[in-house]
Write a protein that holds these residues in place. Structure first.
Motif, PDB file in Angstrom:
ATOM      1  N   UNK A  19       0.679  -1.242   0.085  1.00  0.00           N
ATOM      2  CA  UNK A  19      -0.117   0.118   0.161  1.00  0.00           C
ATOM      3  C   UNK A  19       0.719   1.412  -0.067  1.00  0.00           C
ATOM      4  N   UNK A  20       1.915   1.342   0.621  1.00  0.00           N
ATOM      5  CA  UNK A  20       2.991   2.394   0.836  1.00  0.00           C
ATOM      6  C   UNK A  20       3.501   2.626  -0.542  1.00  0.00           C
ATOM      7  N   UNK A  21       4.134   1.488  -0.934  1.00  0.00           N
ATOM      8  CA  UNK A  21       4.942   1.641  -2.358  1.00  0.00           C
ATOM      9  C   UNK A  21       4.161   1.856  -3.455  1.00  0.00           C
ATOM     10  N   UNK A  22       2.918   1.145  -3.607  1.00  0.00           N
ATOM     11  CA  UNK A  22       2.080   1.329  -4.952  1.00  0.00           C
ATOM     12  C   UNK A  22       0.766   2.040  -4.730  1.00  0.00           C
ATOM     13  N   UNK A  23       0.521   2.365  -3.524  1.00  0.00           N
ATOM     14  CA  UNK A  23      -0.964   3.071  -3.415  1.00  0.00           C
ATOM     15  C   UNK A  23      -2.006   2.200  -3.524  1.00  0.00           C
ATOM     16  N   UNK A  24      -1.959   1.001  -3.087  1.00  0.00           N
ATOM     17  CA  UNK A  24      -2.783  -0.129  -3.132  1.00  0.00           C
ATOM     18  C   UNK A  24      -2.480  -1.545  -3.802  1.00  0.00           C
ATOM     19  N   UNK A  25      -3.191  -2.595  -3.607  1.00  0.00           N
ATOM     20  CA  UNK A  25      -3.093  -3.758  -4.034  1.00  0.00           C
ATOM     21  C   UNK A  25      -3.138  -3.824  -5.510  1.00  0.00           C
ATOM     22  N   UNK A  26      -4.161  -3.224  -6.136  1.00  0.00           N
ATOM     23  CA  UNK A  26      -4.426  -3.159  -7.572  1.00  0.00           C
ATOM     24  C   UNK A  26      -3.170  -2.623  -8.311  1.00  0.00           C
ATOM     25  N   UNK A  27      -2.599  -1.924  -7.906  1.00  0.00           N
ATOM     26  CA  UNK A  27      -1.705  -1.046  -8.622  1.00  0.00           C
ATOM     27  C   UNK A  27      -0.202  -2.142  -8.370  1.00  0.00           C
TER      28      UNK A  27
END
Length: 142
Positions: A111-119
């Motif tokens: 979440x921190x690195x990609x702003x969410x699991x989808x990303x």
């Protein structure tokens, strides 16, 4: 023995069990942190504290541990996107310690690195692949 400790510590699931067992025996995070202070190993992994106590092994800082492991990690995980994620996780590990390598922490890190699991899935692949990368590189730290 030392090889058994290394094998247990290199796998997040068995490491979690050992940390739980240590906590039940009265060695919670605070007490382990106090041990780190006592042996002048504040920036070391809990693994190093255990190795020092059990086998009189010299402690390494988390930074040194990462620097030593980086060549084999980069060779094993040559995909650039995977390497970026691993580098991010390792930076969190250096800063905050072994608890950042917990399976339970993986979602927060994504979440921190990609702003969410989808990303994260778009960048790194399916959840099983992401978990394999997250757990796979850890064996090279120890």
């Amino acid at each position: 023995d030392e090889d058994q400790l290394r094998a247990i510590w290199s796998d997040p699931s068995t490491r979690e069990k050992l940390l739980g067992d240590l906590e039940e025996a009265g060695y919670d995070k605070e007490r382990i942190d106090n041990m780190k202070e006592l042996i002048d190993a504040r920036d070391s992994d809990v693994y190093d504290v255990l190795s020092y106590v059990a086998f009189a092994k010299e402690t390494l800082t988390r930074m040194s541990r990462v620097e030593d492991a980086t060549p084999i990690i980069k060779k094993t995980f040559s995909n650039t996107k995977q390497q970026e994620f691993i580098d991010f996780v390792l930076s969190q590990y250096i800063k905050d310690g072994v608890y950042e390598l917990s399976i339970e922490k993986m979602r927060d890190l994504l979440d921190i690195k990609y702003d969410g699991i989808r990303e994260a899935i778009e960048v790194l692949g399916q959840p099983a692949q992401i978990k394999e990368v997250f757990t796979g590189f850890q064996k090279y730290l120890y």
